[in-house]
Scaffold this motif. Sequence first.
Motif, PDB file in Angstrom:
ATOM      1  N   ARG A  19       0.806  -1.222   0.000  1.00  0.00           N
ATOM      2  CA  ARG A  19       0.000   0.000   0.000  1.00  0.00           C
ATOM      3  C   ARG A  19       0.843   1.277   0.000  1.00  0.00           C
ATOM      4  NH1 ARG A  19      -5.407  -0.945   1.159  1.00  0.00           N
ATOM      5  NH2 ARG A  19      -5.884  -3.072   1.842  1.00  0.00           N
ATOM      6  N   PHE A  20       2.157   1.132  -0.056  1.00  0.00           N
ATOM      7  CA  PHE A  20       3.042   2.293   0.072  1.00  0.00           C
ATOM      8  C   PHE A  20       3.943   2.387  -1.159  1.00  0.00           C
ATOM      9  CE2 PHE A  20       1.632   0.868   4.160  1.00  0.00           C
ATOM     10  CZ  PHE A  20       1.243   2.044   4.790  1.00  0.00           C
ATOM     11  N   PRO A  21       3.472   3.053  -2.215  1.00  0.00           N
ATOM     12  CA  PRO A  21       4.220   3.073  -3.483  1.00  0.00           C
ATOM     13  C   PRO A  21       5.589   3.721  -3.379  1.00  0.00           C
ATOM     14  CG  PRO A  21       2.379   4.633  -3.538  1.00  0.00           C
ATOM     15  CD  PRO A  21       2.201   3.790  -2.317  1.00  0.00           C
ATOM     16  N   GLU A  22       5.789   4.576  -2.360  1.00  0.00           N
ATOM     17  CA  GLU A  22       7.093   5.219  -2.216  1.00  0.00           C
ATOM     18  C   GLU A  22       8.201   4.208  -1.938  1.00  0.00           C
ATOM     19  OE1 GLU A  22       4.855   5.813   1.770  1.00  0.00           O
ATOM     20  OE2 GLU A  22       4.395   5.751  -0.377  1.00  0.00           O
ATOM     21  N   LEU A  23       7.865   3.081  -1.304  1.00  0.00           N
ATOM     22  CA  LEU A  23       8.866   2.037  -1.086  1.00  0.00           C
ATOM     23  C   LEU A  23       9.381   1.515  -2.420  1.00  0.00           C
ATOM     24  CD1 LEU A  23      10.450  -0.110   0.515  1.00  0.00           C
ATOM     25  CD2 LEU A  23       8.372  -1.507   0.522  1.00  0.00           C
ATOM     26  N   TYR A  24       8.479   1.291  -3.358  1.00  0.00           N
ATOM     27  CA  TYR A  24       8.862   0.716  -4.646  1.00  0.00           C
ATOM     28  C   TYR A  24       9.598   1.731  -5.513  1.00  0.00           C
ATOM     29  CZ  TYR A  24       5.811  -2.837  -2.857  1.00  0.00           C
ATOM     30  OH  TYR A  24       5.245  -3.795  -2.034  1.00  0.00           O
ATOM     31  N   ARG A  25       9.315   3.019  -5.318  1.00  0.00           N
ATOM     32  CA  ARG A  25      10.092   4.046  -6.003  1.00  0.00           C
ATOM     33  C   ARG A  25      11.532   4.059  -5.506  1.00  0.00           C
ATOM     34  NH1 ARG A  25       7.844   4.412 -10.648  1.00  0.00           N
ATOM     35  NH2 ARG A  25       6.333   6.084 -10.947  1.00  0.00           N
ATOM     36  N   ARG A  26      11.712   3.757  -4.218  1.00  0.00           N
ATOM     37  CA  ARG A  26      13.069   3.642  -3.678  1.00  0.00           C
ATOM     38  C   ARG A  26      13.801   2.456  -4.295  1.00  0.00           C
ATOM     39  NH1 ARG A  26      14.499   5.306   1.480  1.00  0.00           N
ATOM     40  NH2 ARG A  26      16.402   4.136   1.058  1.00  0.00           N
ATOM     41  N   LEU A  27      13.071   1.398  -4.599  1.00  0.00           N
ATOM     42  CA  LEU A  27      13.676   0.196  -5.162  1.00  0.00           C
ATOM     43  C   LEU A  27      13.971   0.326  -6.652  1.00  0.00           C
ATOM     44  CD1 LEU A  27      11.402  -2.482  -3.445  1.00  0.00           C
ATOM     45  CD2 LEU A  27      13.785  -1.993  -2.879  1.00  0.00           C
ATOM     46  N   ALA A  28      13.181   1.116  -7.360  1.00  0.00           N
ATOM     47  CA  ALA A  28      13.259   1.205  -8.818  1.00  0.00           C
ATOM     48  C   ALA A  28      14.611   1.770  -9.277  1.00  0.00           C
ATOM     49  CB  ALA A  28      12.125   2.076  -9.342  1.00  0.00           C
ATOM     50  N   PRO A  29      15.102   1.312 -10.480  1.00  0.00           N
ATOM     51  CA  PRO A  29      14.451   0.334 -11.339  1.00  0.00           C
ATOM     52  C   PRO A  29      14.815  -1.104 -10.963  1.00  0.00           C
ATOM     53  CG  PRO A  29      16.391   1.199 -12.431  1.00  0.00           C
ATOM     54  CD  PRO A  29      16.298   1.902 -11.110  1.00  0.00           C
ATOM     55  N   VAL A  30      13.813  -1.964 -10.943  1.00  0.00           N
ATOM     56  CA  VAL A  30      14.026  -3.393 -10.749  1.00  0.00           C
ATOM     57  C   VAL A  30      13.290  -4.136 -11.857  1.00  0.00           C
ATOM     58  CG1 VAL A  30      14.369  -3.280  -8.245  1.00  0.00           C
ATOM     59  CG2 VAL A  30      12.054  -3.557  -9.166  1.00  0.00           C
ATOM     60  N   ASP A  31      13.635  -5.389 -12.030  1.00  0.00           N
ATOM     61  CA  ASP A  31      12.983  -6.213 -13.040  1.00  0.00           C
ATOM     62  C   ASP A  31      11.811  -7.008 -12.457  1.00  0.00           C
ATOM     63  OD1 ASP A  31      15.010  -5.681 -15.177  1.00  0.00           O
ATOM     64  OD2 ASP A  31      16.311  -6.588 -13.656  1.00  0.00           O
ATOM     65  N   LEU A  32      11.898  -7.248 -11.145  1.00  0.00           N
ATOM     66  CA  LEU A  32      10.890  -8.059 -10.481  1.00  0.00           C
ATOM     67  C   LEU A  32      10.677  -7.542  -9.067  1.00  0.00           C
ATOM     68  CD1 LEU A  32       9.092 -10.679 -10.362  1.00  0.00           C
ATOM     69  CD2 LEU A  32      11.141 -11.875  -9.556  1.00  0.00           C
ATOM     70  N   ILE A  33       9.422  -7.353  -8.696  1.00  0.00           N
ATOM     71  CA  ILE A  33       9.033  -7.072  -7.315  1.00  0.00           C
ATOM     72  C   ILE A  33       8.392  -8.329  -6.749  1.00  0.00           C
ATOM     73  CG2 ILE A  33       7.361  -5.837  -5.880  1.00  0.00           C
ATOM     74  CD1 ILE A  33       7.732  -3.434  -7.803  1.00  0.00           C
ATOM     75  N   VAL A  34       8.807  -8.731  -5.562  1.00  0.00           N
ATOM     76  CA  VAL A  34       8.233  -9.915  -4.913  1.00  0.00           C
ATOM     77  C   VAL A  34       7.422  -9.457  -3.698  1.00  0.00           C
ATOM     78  CG1 VAL A  34       8.723 -12.126  -3.805  1.00  0.00           C
ATOM     79  CG2 VAL A  34      10.131 -11.341  -5.718  1.00  0.00           C
ATOM     80  N   VAL A  35       6.200  -9.995  -3.589  1.00  0.00           N
ATOM     81  CA  VAL A  35       5.295  -9.612  -2.502  1.00  0.00           C
ATOM     82  C   VAL A  35       4.737 -10.865  -1.829  1.00  0.00           C
ATOM     83  CG1 VAL A  35       3.346  -8.161  -1.824  1.00  0.00           C
ATOM     84  CG2 VAL A  35       4.609  -7.626  -3.915  1.00  0.00           C
ATOM     85  N   PRO A  36       5.439 -11.449  -0.860  1.00  0.00           N
ATOM     86  CA  PRO A  36       4.836 -12.488  -0.038  1.00  0.00           C
ATOM     87  C   PRO A  36       3.816 -11.844   0.893  1.00  0.00           C
ATOM     88  CG  PRO A  36       7.038 -12.009   0.742  1.00  0.00           C
ATOM     89  CD  PRO A  36       6.837 -11.183  -0.478  1.00  0.00           C
ATOM     90  N   ALA A  37       2.678 -12.522   1.103  1.00  0.00           N
ATOM     91  CA  ALA A  37       1.605 -11.872   1.849  1.00  0.00           C
ATOM     92  C   ALA A  37       0.733 -12.883   2.577  1.00  0.00           C
ATOM     93  CB  ALA A  37       0.744 -11.033   0.897  1.00  0.00           C
ATOM     94  N   ALA A  38      -0.005 -12.334   3.532  1.00  0.00           N
ATOM     95  CA  ALA A  38      -1.100 -13.064   4.189  1.00  0.00           C
ATOM     96  C   ALA A  38      -2.278 -12.098   4.285  1.00  0.00           C
ATOM     97  CB  ALA A  38      -0.674 -13.572   5.565  1.00  0.00           C
ATOM     98  N   PHE A  39      -2.646 -11.520   3.142  1.00  0.00           N
ATOM     99  CA  PHE A  39      -3.734 -10.545   3.088  1.00  0.00           C
ATOM    100  C   PHE A  39      -5.013 -11.164   3.644  1.00  0.00           C
ATOM    101  CE2 PHE A  39      -4.170  -6.471   0.593  1.00  0.00           C
ATOM    102  CZ  PHE A  39      -2.851  -6.073   0.695  1.00  0.00           C
ATOM    103  N   THR A  40      -5.732 -10.390   4.443  1.00  0.00           N
ATOM    104  CA  THR A  40      -7.030 -10.869   4.919  1.00  0.00           C
ATOM    105  C   THR A  40      -7.993 -10.969   3.742  1.00  0.00           C
ATOM    106  OG1 THR A  40      -8.025  -8.698   5.317  1.00  0.00           O
ATOM    107  CG2 THR A  40      -6.621  -9.605   7.066  1.00  0.00           C
ATOM    108  N   GLU A  41      -9.006 -11.801   3.889  1.00  0.00           N
ATOM    109  CA  GLU A  41     -10.010 -11.914   2.837  1.00  0.00           C
ATOM    110  C   GLU A  41     -10.740 -10.581   2.646  1.00  0.00           C
ATOM    111  OE1 GLU A  41     -12.413 -13.321  -0.210  1.00  0.00           O
ATOM    112  OE2 GLU A  41     -10.488 -14.008   0.594  1.00  0.00           O
ATOM    113  N   THR A  42     -10.996  -9.876   3.732  1.00  0.00           N
ATOM    114  CA  THR A  42     -11.724  -8.604   3.648  1.00  0.00           C
ATOM    115  C   THR A  42     -10.966  -7.574   2.826  1.00  0.00           C
ATOM    116  OG1 THR A  42     -12.724  -8.990   5.810  1.00  0.00           O
ATOM    117  CG2 THR A  42     -12.757  -6.726   4.985  1.00  0.00           C
ATOM    118  N   THR A  43      -9.714  -7.333   3.178  1.00  0.00           N
ATOM    119  CA  THR A  43      -8.937  -6.325   2.463  1.00  0.00           C
ATOM    120  C   THR A  43      -8.464  -6.834   1.104  1.00  0.00           C
ATOM    121  OG1 THR A  43      -6.907  -7.013   3.589  1.00  0.00           O
ATOM    122  CG2 THR A  43      -8.182  -5.233   4.607  1.00  0.00           C
ATOM    123  N   GLY A  44      -8.179  -8.130   1.022  1.00  0.00           N
ATOM    124  CA  GLY A  44      -7.711  -8.698  -0.230  1.00  0.00           C
ATOM    125  C   GLY A  44      -8.759  -8.654  -1.323  1.00  0.00           C
TER     126      GLY A  44
END
Length: 277
Positions: free
Chosen positions: A170-195
């Motif tokens: 939910r925080f795009p500024e983190l990915y701007r710090r990482l860029a440029p990358v070829d692959l972003i990995v997002v392991p998660a346990a998103f709740t059903e409600t928010t997911g």
Amino acid sequence: MNPPSPERQKTENALIAAVQLVSGPRVADNLAAAAHGVAEAAAQGARIVALPEYFPIMGMAEGDKVKVREVDGHGPIQEFLAATAKQHGIWLIGGSIPLEAKDAAKVMNSTVVYDPAGQRVARYDKIHLFGFQKGLERYDEAASIEAGSEPVAFDTPYGRIGLSICYDLRFPELYRRLAPVDLIVVPAAFTETTGRAHWEILLRARAIENQCYVLAVGQGGKHENGRETHGNSMIVDPWGTIVDRKLKGPGVVLGLLDHGCIAETRANLPALKHRVL
């Protein structure tokens, strides 16, 4: 964060895989399920394989993960990941595991990455801690998790990979710090409600705005502790197209990390070059 290696050549395409699980409170059972999923992905030719957040334990209580936390660099969960990566000759992204924190009552929620020789090459500690309350559904990760502070990306023969965990999405500024990358990995346990409301939208947005692949791997189903996670593990390409997905239950999502697709997308729409802020 490690800077890109000047020697790196982004010329090798690779099959990438997400191993979706429905983990429970017993570490040994969860490691066995993870081993099965990784073996299936490797047998299909995956060179980069990712596991979900909390893949070793989804406890009956928040304190359960504290009981099984490991010292950085030592412990059965980390030994399992190193041995599994070496066994299959793959880059293995270990979802997230509980590691020791400064506060004895808390853990670091950490992604650890192993190369095909079984050597650890990266560790990322989850920066953004989930808090949510709607009716009787309530989560407060800060009560049992200590936040990290440093973005992490690392190089492989298949490109540069940026790490994040679940709520980080939910925080795009983190990915701007990482860029440029070829692959972003997002392991998660998103709740059903928010997911159900936000997971796919956010993943596709991160892929589109960073013009890279996203490998999203979730816990996916009803857990013994009563929690329901959203699952819907997927691979998204730089144009925002979903390459493959798994809605619920254990299984493997597989797709090609294609550098031609990345290059074409960035050439046709050079948004990363147009950045001002």
